[in-house]
Write a protein that holds these residues in place. Structure first.
Motif, PDB file in Angstrom:
ATOM      1  N   ASP A  46      13.341  -4.182  -6.170  1.00 30.03           N
ATOM      2  CA  ASP A  46      12.922  -2.811  -5.904  1.00 30.03           C
ATOM      3  C   ASP A  46      13.945  -2.136  -5.007  1.00 30.03           C
ATOM      4  O   ASP A  46      14.598  -2.782  -4.193  1.00 30.03           O
ATOM      5  CB  ASP A  46      11.546  -2.790  -5.216  1.00 30.03           C
ATOM      6  CG  ASP A  46      10.437  -3.295  -6.125  1.00 30.03           C
ATOM      7  OD1 ASP A  46      10.453  -2.958  -7.325  1.00 30.03           O
ATOM      8  OD2 ASP A  46       9.569  -4.043  -5.628  1.00 30.03           O
ATOM      9  N   GLY A  47      14.039  -0.823  -5.160  1.00 27.87           N
ATOM     10  CA  GLY A  47      14.899  -0.056  -4.274  1.00 27.87           C
ATOM     11  C   GLY A  47      16.265   0.247  -4.864  1.00 27.87           C
ATOM     12  O   GLY A  47      16.665  -0.286  -5.900  1.00 27.87           O
ATOM     13  N   ALA A  48      16.962   1.124  -4.170  1.00 27.79           N
ATOM     14  CA  ALA A  48      18.309   1.506  -4.584  1.00 27.79           C
ATOM     15  C   ALA A  48      19.286   0.373  -4.313  1.00 27.79           C
ATOM     16  O   ALA A  48      19.045  -0.497  -3.474  1.00 27.79           O
ATOM     17  CB  ALA A  48      18.744   2.767  -3.838  1.00 27.79           C
ATOM     18  N   ALA A  49      20.396   0.410  -5.037  1.00 26.16           N
ATOM     19  CA  ALA A  49      21.407  -0.634  -4.886  1.00 26.16           C
ATOM     20  C   ALA A  49      22.795   0.000  -4.943  1.00 26.16           C
ATOM     21  O   ALA A  49      23.070   0.797  -5.846  1.00 26.16           O
ATOM     22  CB  ALA A  49      21.263  -1.676  -5.983  1.00 26.16           C
ATOM     23  N   PRO A  50      23.670  -0.340  -3.999  1.00 28.99           N
ATOM     24  CA  PRO A  50      25.029   0.200  -4.042  1.00 28.99           C
ATOM     25  C   PRO A  50      25.838  -0.426  -5.173  1.00 28.99           C
ATOM     26  O   PRO A  50      25.506  -1.506  -5.672  1.00 28.99           O
ATOM     27  CB  PRO A  50      25.603  -0.203  -2.680  1.00 28.99           C
ATOM     28  CG  PRO A  50      24.828  -1.416  -2.289  1.00 28.99           C
ATOM     29  CD  PRO A  50      23.458  -1.232  -2.851  1.00 28.99           C
TER      30      PRO A  50
END
Length: 271
Positions: A157-161
């Motif tokens: 889950d969540g954004a990822a660079p």
């Protein structure tokens, strides 16, 4: 060179020709872990000679094998490469710059870009081969591999660079290597479909072939890579069609599942 609290994790089976290059490309990892499923070549000896800790694990399927490897790592942050993949010098330098912030932060994964070497040289235009984004750097407490037999992926889950520089994939040294891989992957995918009770829709088969070819050859720009691009598109379309043919056979002739498994294992295509 300084090291980081990072484990490079590689799953192997008879990868003596490529494992050293893979391991040596990540010289800054505090740990290199190889999970081998029974190689009968020099893979294990070469891996140990190049600084890896080697663990044996009978083959569980791609997703399960990677999850097993994650559990054996000494560090929470893990970089996953296949044996025929390796970091470019540019990506190795970028990782060393960005790892401290990643490790200190709360991201679950980071995306890396993969560049494919096909028939001895990089593809120039075909989109999946010049900058395919793959989640390969992750925190094992925040991400987990799917349990698929093949085409596994990280769940998080969540954004990822996304890192800029690519890592390289020396993809299938010859067409026979590719065809054997296609045969194995299709069989594994069809077994997943069989477990899930996926409906058989053979009427889609001709359309699947045409659309898969057009997607890769035209929309993913394989056409700009000349005959190599044509071969990639044709192989992808044939794979999409063969999976459906083989699944139709599995459903309508259940005895073929065990019979094909025995044949593939005899020739060391499956295990």
């Amino acid at each position: 060179m300084p090291t980081f609290p990072l484990t490079l994790a590689v799953i192997t089976h008879n990868e003596s020709g490529s494992i050293a290059r893979c391991l040596d490309s990540v010289s800054f990892a505090a740990e290199k872990l190889v999970v081998d499923s029974g190689s009968d070549d020099d893979t294990v000896a070469i891996a140990r000679a190049h600084g890896a800790r080697v663990i044996h694990q009978d083959w569980l399927g791609f997703g399960a094998q990677r999850n097993f490897a994650s559990a054996q790592c000494a560090h929470d942050w893990i970089l996953v490469l296949d044996a025929d993949e390796y970091l470019s010098p540019e990506l190795a330098a970028e990782l060393q710059q960005r790892l401290p912030a990643l490790i200190a932060g709360d991201a679950a994964v980071a995306y890396l870009r993969r560049r494919t070497i096909y028939m001895g040289r990089p593809m120039r235009w075909y989109r999946p081969s010049v900058g395919e984004k793959l989640a390969r750097l992750y925190h094992r407490g925040r991400a987990r591999w799917s349990d698929a037999r093949v085409h596994e992926s990280l769940r998080f889950d969540g954004a990822a660079p996304t890192l800029r520089a690519p890592f390289d994939h020396a993809n299938n040294p010859t067409l026979p290597h590719k065809q054997l891989k296609v045969l194995r992957y299709a069989e594994l995918k069809c077994r997943d479909w069989l477990d899930k009770g996926k409906p058989v829709r053979m009427w889609q088969a001709p359309f699947v072939y045409v659309l898969a070819f057009l997607k890769d050859y035209v929309f993913r720009l394989a056409c700009l890579d000349g005959w190599r691009g044509f071969l990639i598109a044709q192989t992808a379309a044939s794979y999409a069609l063969y999976k459906r043919m083989r699944y139709y056979e599995m459903v309508n002739h259940p005895e073929s599942v065990a019979s094909a498994m025995a044949l593939l294992r005899k020739h060391e295509i499956d295990r």
